[in-house]
Design a protein around this motif. Structure first.
Motif, PDB file in Angstrom:
ATOM      1  N   MET A   1       0.802  -1.648  -0.055  1.00  0.00           N
ATOM      2  CA  MET A   1      -0.250   0.278   0.304  1.00  0.00           C
ATOM      3  C   MET A   1       0.870   0.946  -0.013  1.00  0.00           C
ATOM      4  O   MET A   1       0.499   2.270  -0.400  1.00  0.00           O
ATOM      5  CB  MET A   1      -0.669  -0.267   1.281  1.00  0.00           C
ATOM      6  N   SER A   2       2.237   1.337   0.496  1.00  0.00           N
ATOM      7  CA  SER A   2       3.155   2.094   1.224  1.00  0.00           C
ATOM      8  C   SER A   2       3.555   2.299  -0.511  1.00  0.00           C
ATOM      9  O   SER A   2       3.354   3.763  -0.702  1.00  0.00           O
ATOM     10  CB  SER A   2       3.596   1.929   1.931  1.00  0.00           C
ATOM     11  N   ALA A   3       3.970   1.454  -1.534  1.00  0.00           N
ATOM     12  CA  ALA A   3       4.239   1.484  -2.630  1.00  0.00           C
ATOM     13  C   ALA A   3       3.319   2.261  -3.688  1.00  0.00           C
ATOM     14  O   ALA A   3       3.500   2.821  -4.416  1.00  0.00           O
ATOM     15  CB  ALA A   3       5.115   0.408  -3.490  1.00  0.00           C
ATOM     16  N   PHE A  82      -3.316  12.456  -0.249  1.00  0.00           N
ATOM     17  CA  PHE A  82      -3.922  11.787   1.202  1.00  0.00           C
ATOM     18  C   PHE A  82      -5.185  10.986   0.539  1.00  0.00           C
ATOM     19  O   PHE A  82      -5.124  10.025   1.184  1.00  0.00           O
ATOM     20  CB  PHE A  82      -4.135  12.549   1.947  1.00  0.00           C
ATOM     21  N   PHE A  83      -6.247  11.580  -0.078  1.00  0.00           N
ATOM     22  CA  PHE A  83      -7.427  11.224  -0.442  1.00  0.00           C
ATOM     23  C   PHE A  83      -7.302   9.378  -0.847  1.00  0.00           C
ATOM     24  O   PHE A  83      -8.035   8.753  -0.967  1.00  0.00           O
ATOM     25  CB  PHE A  83      -7.981  11.469  -0.970  1.00  0.00           C
ATOM     26  N   ALA A  84      -6.154   9.478  -1.711  1.00  0.00           N
ATOM     27  CA  ALA A  84      -5.843   8.338  -2.614  1.00  0.00           C
ATOM     28  C   ALA A  84      -5.415   7.093  -1.147  1.00  0.00           C
ATOM     29  O   ALA A  84      -5.520   5.765  -2.073  1.00  0.00           O
ATOM     30  CB  ALA A  84      -4.153   8.607  -3.489  1.00  0.00           C
ATOM     31  N   LEU A  85      -5.721   7.317  -0.147  1.00  0.00           N
ATOM     32  CA  LEU A  85      -5.497   5.986   0.987  1.00  0.00           C
ATOM     33  C   LEU A  85      -6.358   5.696   0.972  1.00  0.00           C
ATOM     34  O   LEU A  85      -6.871   4.010   0.723  1.00  0.00           O
ATOM     35  CB  LEU A  85      -4.667   6.818   2.342  1.00  0.00           C
ATOM     36  N   LYS A  86      -7.956   6.243   0.160  1.00  0.00           N
ATOM     37  CA  LYS A  86      -9.370   5.672   0.200  1.00  0.00           C
ATOM     38  C   LYS A  86      -8.912   4.374  -0.091  1.00  0.00           C
ATOM     39  O   LYS A  86      -9.598   3.132  -0.301  1.00  0.00           O
ATOM     40  CB  LYS A  86     -10.287   6.495   0.797  1.00  0.00           C
ATOM     41  N   ASP A  87      -8.642   4.672  -1.492  1.00  0.00           N
ATOM     42  CA  ASP A  87      -8.668   3.813  -2.892  1.00  0.00           C
ATOM     43  C   ASP A  87      -7.929   2.679  -2.321  1.00  0.00           C
ATOM     44  O   ASP A  87      -8.519   1.901  -3.051  1.00  0.00           O
ATOM     45  CB  ASP A  87      -8.912   5.008  -4.119  1.00  0.00           C
TER      46      ASP A  87
END
Lengths: 165, 536
Positions: A1-3, A82-87
């Motif tokens: 997820m980090s990548a 930062f929103f991309a974390l949700k997706d």
């Protein structure tokens, strides 16, 4: 997820730059790439931990938003990453396939946390932009400090002369 | 980048195939904060610059002269004939990419056209089309293109995102000096009347009154006298520096920013205190009242014209040699161009010899100009001044190598030697960010203007990043430098990237530590801030 999140951040830069951001590891030779990876690490630690360390989170967000705030991004793109974390999380859950319902409460909690994270980033962004304008004002004052001092002295003299007359 | 895509769209945008558009087809967008304001028509006309006109970079039409193509072509021919180095730099690059990631603007903006190789390619592609066989025959296939109005805009955009710092040249296996390419490109743009206000206004002022702000002799003198009042407040010693006096041994020239602007004034006060303590036989000049030379950001001719005042004053005042203050590009001009441009030196001048130590500065035999840190380092080496570094104990100091003295003249050890004598706490920034590899402040070569603060902060990121590192790791709270532009550009850099770090000149710290005959007990530093142990 980090990548994946790092890829999203890199994806906001022009194509010819991404290879450099990805591959150069020295923190002084590649400050943007380094800060992105550090932020990713901190986000993973914090966002997915039971009790997120507010201070560590604030620092991670601050370090990366400080850079993005002055680069050639619209505000939406600057903090929107930062929103991309949700997706990313949703996608990972989809890929694993099983037991999605049991994760639902945790997922909802996480999404709220990401919302808070974005608000935090928005705060940093706004402060950085405000700072940028303050820097311009401060610089102007420094540039003309002695000229202003001379002008003030002259004005004082004129005032004195006027009051004597 | 106006619409917010979702994560998938963002992630999809990363594909590791070749980009869809060639770099030649990507045009710069003139967003506020990323370009300098244009020079005023009357300023350009007053200086006799070609085609003075009113224009705005943000507008479509830049009002170029009708025969702009002919002018540019002829200018390129002229530059290629005149500057052998430029011709070689156009031909020799093999596009190895060693320079690509060394530019602070590339690191800070992420814009590939800020890779020095690609920035130079902006002009090289035009050269290739008209001056190489492959380019003539194969055109775009050989990396050649026609010069059109968009290319002119691209040049203006990117050659004013190069601070001529020459970090890229350090890594170039062929030693291509990208700064010289930028200098030629800017000179070419000037031929069709394109210049920036921040550069041309000081040039015009210098041309009339000798300094960037256009301060006339009486006001210059009055301001220096204020600074002497401040020195008296701090030290109890009254100094009356000589102005325009004939018959002294040394003429002292420094950038006017040291006289007019914070925090340069504290460095200037430092020079005066040092000279007073030594009883140095010197004079200031209100005509050669500017060491800086914004003409060097315009053209070789303008650089030569503005620099001529130094020797003219040295001759008029009959001095033996010139001592120069802490400045960046002033020293690049002196070290690399002055002798050729303005030499030979007037007959009254001789190879500089320190009257205090007897040291002969053979390195300055050609120009007869000595850098103040060389002069002071020599004094310290011979125990000619007394320093109490404990007065700077509340400071943890690092040193920013200014690009021009570091890479342009190899002045790396003298300032460090001086700083270590004046301060007990000295910390270096990481190795790949100092000395020859130093990162620019982001505002050199006439880019230290406030309208591009945003762009400057991008260019300042690599330096700010290294500063932040030593601030967090070693508690650094002071960054010293030997450049007046740095003293203007580093405070906002530090404020943004490493808040809490103060920027000083080297001689400000020297003067704080300098033990002077007949001084009162120091309770405050030159900024009139209380010293930590003052009440003891």
């Amino acid at each position: 997820m980090s990548a994946r999140w790092i890829e999203v951040v890199h994806g906001t830069y022009p194509f010819d730059t991404i290879g450099f951001l990805r591959t150069k590891k020295d923190q002084f030779a590649n400050p943007v790439g380094y800060r992105t990876e550090e932020a990713a690490k901190a986000l993973m630690d914090v966002v997915f931990s039971e009790r997120p360390d507010q201070e560590a989170l604030a620092t991670a967000v601050e370090e990366i938003v400080r850079v993005r705030a002055i680069q050639d991004f619209s505000p939406e793109i600057a903090v929107g990453v930062f929103f991309a974390l949700k997706d990313i999380v949703r996608k990972v859950l989809q890929e694993t396939g099983e037991g999605q319902e049991e994760y639902l409460p945790a997922l909802l909690a996480l999404e709220s946390r990401v919302d808070a994270l974005v608000l935090m980033a928005f705060g940093v962004y706004a402060r950085c932009r405000e700072k940028l304008h303050q820097l311009r004002v401060d610089e102007f004052k420094r540039q003309y400090s002695q000229i202003l001092r001379l002008a003030e002295k002259k004005a004082e003299k004129t005032d004195k002369a006027d009051s004597n007359n | 980048m106006s619409k917010l895509p979702n994560a998938q769209t963002l992630a999809k945008s990363i594909n590791y195939a070749f980009p869809s558009a060639s770099w030649m087809d990507v045009k710069p967008v003139f967003n506020p904060g990323s370009f300098c304001y244009p020079a005023k028509e009357e300023t350009m006309a007053g200086l006799g610059m070609p085609h003075p006109h009113t224009w705005n970079p943000a507008e479509e039409d830049w009002n170029l002269p009708e025969n702009w193509e002919e002018i540019m072509y002829n200018t390129l021919v002229d530059k290629l004939e005149k500057f052998r180095s430029f011709k070689v730099f156009m031909d020799i690059c093999v596009r190895c990419g060693a320079c690509a990631d060394k530019c602070h603007f590339f690191l800070g903006t992420g814009d590939p056209k800020n890779m020095p190789v690609l920035r130079a390619e902006l002009i090289r592609s035009v050269y290739r089309r008209d001056f190489t066989t492959a380019g003539k025959l194969l055109g775009k296939l050989a990396g050649a293109r026609k010069l059109d109005k968009n290319v002119i805009k691209e040049w203006f955009y990117y050659f004013y995102q190069c601070t001529e710092c020459r970090r890229c040249s350090l890594y170039c296996p062929y030693g291509i000096d990208t700064a010289e390419i930028t200098m030629v490109a800017r000179a070419m743009l000037h031929e069709v009347g394109l210049g920036t206000h921040w550069i041309m206004d000081p040039v015009s002022n210098c041309n009339r009154t000798g300094n960037h702000l256009g301060i006339q002799p009486h006001a210059f003198k009055e301001i220096v006298e204020f600074l002497c009042e401040d020195i008296e407040t701090v030290t109890g010693i009254k100094i009356n520096p000589p102005f325009n006096e004939k018959g002294h041994e040394i003429l002292f020239i420094t950038p006017s920013g040291d006289v007019f602007a914070d925090p340069g004034i504290y460095t200037f006060m430092g020079y005066l205190m040092l000279f007073h303590e030594l009883g140095l036989d010197y004079t200031l000049s209100t005509y050669a009242s500017e060491g800086g030379n914004f003409g060097s950001f315009v053209s070789a001719n303008m650089m030569k014209k503005l620099n001529a005042k130094m020797y003219a004053e040295a001759e008029r005042l009959g001095v033996k040699w010139i001592l120069g203050g802490e400045c960046g590009h002033m020293w690049r001009v002196i070290t690399q161009y002055m002798e050729t441009m303005n030499g030979p030196t007037p007959s009254n001048m001789s190879v500089p010899k320190s009257p205090i130590t007897g040291t002969v500065f053979h390195n300055a035999a050609a120009t007869k100009m000595v850098h103040i840190t060389e002069f002071t380092a020599d004094l310290i080496k011979h125990n000619k001044i007394t320093l109490d570094p404990s007065r700077n104990d509340h400071r943890i100091v690092t040193f920013h190598d200014s690009c021009n003295p570091a890479r342009g003249m190899g002045l790396l050890d003298e300032p460090r030697y001086v700083l270590k004598a004046a301060c007990n706490n000295f910390v270096e920034m990481p190795e790949n960010t100092i000395r020859e590899q130093t990162f620019c402040c982001g505002g050199g070569s006439g880019l230290n203007t406030e309208e591009i603060m945003e762009l400057r902060m991008r260019g300042a990121l690599p330096r700010g990043n290294a500063l932040r590192y030593v601030q967090e790791r070693h508690g650094v709270n002071t960054m010293a430098c030997i450049c007046a532009i740095d003293r203007a550009t580093l405070p906002p850099l530090a404020d943004y990237w490493a808040p809490g770090v103060t920027v000083t000149g080297t001689h400000e710290l020297v003067a704080n530590a300098l033990v002077m005959k007949g001084e009162i007990k120091r309770t405050m530093d030159l900024r009139q801030d209380d010293l930590p142990d003052a009440e003891e």
